[in-house]
Design an enzyme around this catalytic site. Structure first.
Site, PDB file in Angstrom:
ATOM      1  N   LYS A 133       6.047 -13.814   5.018  1.00 29.83           N
ATOM      2  CA  LYS A 133       6.827 -14.538   4.015  1.00 29.83           C
ATOM      3  C   LYS A 133       8.313 -14.334   4.339  1.00 29.83           C
ATOM      4  O   LYS A 133       9.149 -14.059   3.473  1.00 29.83           O
ATOM      5  CB  LYS A 133       6.439 -13.981   2.628  1.00 29.83           C
ATOM      6  CG  LYS A 133       6.864 -14.783   1.453  1.00 29.83           C
ATOM      7  CD  LYS A 133       6.174 -16.128   1.309  1.00 29.83           C
ATOM      8  CE  LYS A 133       6.872 -16.932   0.241  1.00 29.83           C
ATOM      9  NZ  LYS A 133       6.671 -18.377   0.364  1.00 29.83           N
ATOM     10  N   TYR A 154       0.828  -1.211   0.000  1.00 29.40           N
ATOM     11  CA  TYR A 154       0.000   0.000   0.000  1.00 29.40           C
ATOM     12  C   TYR A 154       0.865   1.264   0.000  1.00 29.40           C
ATOM     13  O   TYR A 154       0.418   2.322  -0.409  1.00 29.40           O
ATOM     14  CB  TYR A 154      -0.936   0.018   1.213  1.00 29.40           C
ATOM     15  CG  TYR A 154      -2.350  -0.419   0.905  1.00 29.40           C
ATOM     16  CD1 TYR A 154      -2.672  -1.033  -0.310  1.00 29.40           C
ATOM     17  CD2 TYR A 154      -3.369  -0.225   1.823  1.00 29.40           C
ATOM     18  CE1 TYR A 154      -3.951  -1.442  -0.578  1.00 29.40           C
ATOM     19  CE2 TYR A 154      -4.670  -0.640   1.557  1.00 29.40           C
ATOM     20  CZ  TYR A 154      -4.951  -1.249   0.350  1.00 29.40           C
ATOM     21  OH  TYR A 154      -6.226  -1.655   0.087  1.00 29.40           O
ATOM     22  N   ASP A 199      -4.482  -9.208   2.202  1.00 30.06           N
ATOM     23  CA  ASP A 199      -5.359  -8.958   1.068  1.00 30.06           C
ATOM     24  C   ASP A 199      -5.793 -10.295   0.468  1.00 30.06           C
ATOM     25  O   ASP A 199      -6.987 -10.580   0.302  1.00 30.06           O
ATOM     26  CB  ASP A 199      -4.568  -8.129   0.042  1.00 30.06           C
ATOM     27  CG  ASP A 199      -5.454  -7.568  -1.052  1.00 30.06           C
ATOM     28  OD1 ASP A 199      -6.681  -7.630  -0.914  1.00 30.06           O
ATOM     29  OD2 ASP A 199      -4.901  -7.066  -2.046  1.00 30.06           O
ATOM     30  N   ASP A 230       2.293 -19.074   2.445  1.00 32.23           N
ATOM     31  CA  ASP A 230       1.785 -20.170   1.602  1.00 32.23           C
ATOM     32  C   ASP A 230       1.284 -21.336   2.449  1.00 32.23           C
ATOM     33  O   ASP A 230       0.264 -21.955   2.141  1.00 32.23           O
ATOM     34  CB  ASP A 230       2.846 -20.631   0.584  1.00 32.23           C
ATOM     35  CG  ASP A 230       4.229 -20.719   1.179  1.00 32.23           C
ATOM     36  OD1 ASP A 230       4.857 -19.667   1.377  1.00 32.23           O
ATOM     37  OD2 ASP A 230       4.667 -21.832   1.478  1.00 32.23           O
TER      38      ASP A 230
END
Ligand code: NAD
Length: 384
Positions: free
Chosen positions: A205, A138, A275, A251
């Site tokens: 991540k 963002y 998101d 993931d």
């Protein structure tokens, strides 16, 4: 007679189906309060202009007066806003989030019995996602491949830092800070503890991006240890009666959400992971149509229908007002008016279980009876 407890809610009607979903939703919220507290508590609704209505009245989709009022407000609720006509502002929602520093995007996701879902056991999902709303992509800065800016940045990275990067790469920077990550995790932890939930998961991540995504993970654990040591523990060192803070690589979290959703209660995520996860998990319980949401700063809780303006069905009494109705329940819960909030949730559950639903749901539910937006609101109100 004692003075009633009053709370002011600033409301924005929104574009497209905004007016009709409001007409269906507001009586539900008001009746739930009246049935629960009589005249002792009430909401005072004050309209603020934004979107097309503001453009027509004042020549701008986001008037200064609306922003100024929201800057001093505690509670607000909005219908969907379309892409502004007249230019100037690319997205009203993004402009509102940035100007008001609405740093936490909060989405509770659960299944309502009877709502069609692509999985066998959607009822195993009951999670609240806290997504950071101001940083990461963002606040991303990027330059297109082969532009002078990209070439200059690539040359700098290669010459100064020895970075291995191709001459013709498009490049992006995603800033994530300790301050931004910690305030999001703090809010998520407070919520999880207040609700008596058993766990909070940091989703990142960090195996690939050690300092941004990995930073989010580290700062999350640091915050829990520094500010919530009495009430939290980690998965590696569990302690009876304490909330478990753990982390999952993004993931793996997608797999877990499908395979073992009941093990997860509150997810705290950076912007981009959140998101993806918010929409994927919402789809798992039957889509976004019913999902409420709130964007929060330290002073303002700004509830919003999570769907868009649905121009194809606007003005046709076909829209599902469920998202805005459930936003009302969230707002009441935030005020601690839990009995009225529960009343709303149960009434929505009842209307759906009875198979009297708007066309978006009815066309996927065997034996359902299609009702209009207005009638759905009336059925929920009657069931309160
Ligand atoms: P959309 O959510 O408006 O519509 C997607 C599909 O879902 C359409 O088929 C629509 O008919 C249906 N739908 C949406 N809400 C529904 C409801 N309450 N009841 C029944 N059916 C519903 O998304 P879009 O078409 O991508 O966007 C339309 C406009 O809305 C765009 O201008 C977009 O920028 C804006 N938008 C605003 C918000 C927001 O204000 N939070 C969110 C998403 C999109």
């Amino acid at each position: 007679m004692p003075t009633p407890m009053e709370k002011t809610v600033y409301w924005i009607e929104g574009d497209g189906i905004g007016p009709e979903v409001w007409q269906a939703a507001r009586p539900v919220i008001e009746t739930a309060i009246a049935k629960t507290y009589g005249t002792e508590r009430r909401l005072v609704w004050q309209e603020l202009l934004a979107g097309n209505k503001a453009y027509e009245a004042e020549g701008t989709p986001l008037p200064e007066a609306t922003l100024r009022t929201l800057q001093g407000a505690e509670l607000a609720m909005k219908g969907p806003l379309g892409t502004p006509v007249g230019g100037g502002i690319r997205s009203l929602n993004v402009a509102l989030r940035q100007t008001l520093d609405l740093y936490a995007c909060i989405r509770p996701i659960r299944h309502f019995t009877g709502v069609p879902s692509p999985v066998k056991h959607p009822e195993r999902v009951n999670m609240t996602i806290f997504r950071e709303n101001t940083e990461d992509v963002y606040a991303g800065i990027e330059y297109d491949a082969k532009t002078p800016e990209a070439k200059k940045l690539v040359a700098f990275l290669r010459e100064e830092f020895g970075a291995k990067i191709s001459d013709d790469a498009a490049v992006g920077v995603k800033p994530m800070t300790e301050f931004g990550s910690k305030r999001l995790v703090r809010r998520a932890l407070r919520f999880a503890l207040a609700q008596g939930l058993p766990g909070l998961t940091l989703v990142h991540k960090g195996n690939i991006m050690k300092f941004t995504e990995g930073g989010f993970r580290r700062w999350g654990y640091e915050l829990a240890a520094a500010e919530f040591a009495e009430t939290t523990c980690t998965e590696e060192a569990p302690q009876a009666g304490k909330l478990v803070v753990n982390d999952r690589i993004a993931d793996a979290m997608f797999q877990e959400a499908l395979l073992n959703p009941e093990r997860y209660h509150v997810l705290a995520t950076p912007n981009l992971n959140g998101d993806y996860l918010s929409d994927a998990i919402a789809a798992q319980v039957g889509g976004l149509g019913l999902a409420p949401g709130v964007n929060m700063s330290d002073s303002l809780a700004f509830y919003e229908a999570t769907h868009g303006t649905a121009p194809a069905i606007a003005g046709k009494d076909m829209a599902n007002p469920g998202s805005l109705i459930l936003c009302g329940a969230m707002l009441l819960e935030h005020l601690g008016w839990n009995e009225a909030a529960t009343r709303i949730t149960r009434a929505v559950e009842g209307a759906i279980a009875a198979g009297t639903v708007t066309q978006d749901l009815a066309r996927q539910m065997a034996g359902a009876i299609t009702v209009g937006c207005k009638e759905f609101g009336e059925l929920v109100t009657a069931a309160l």
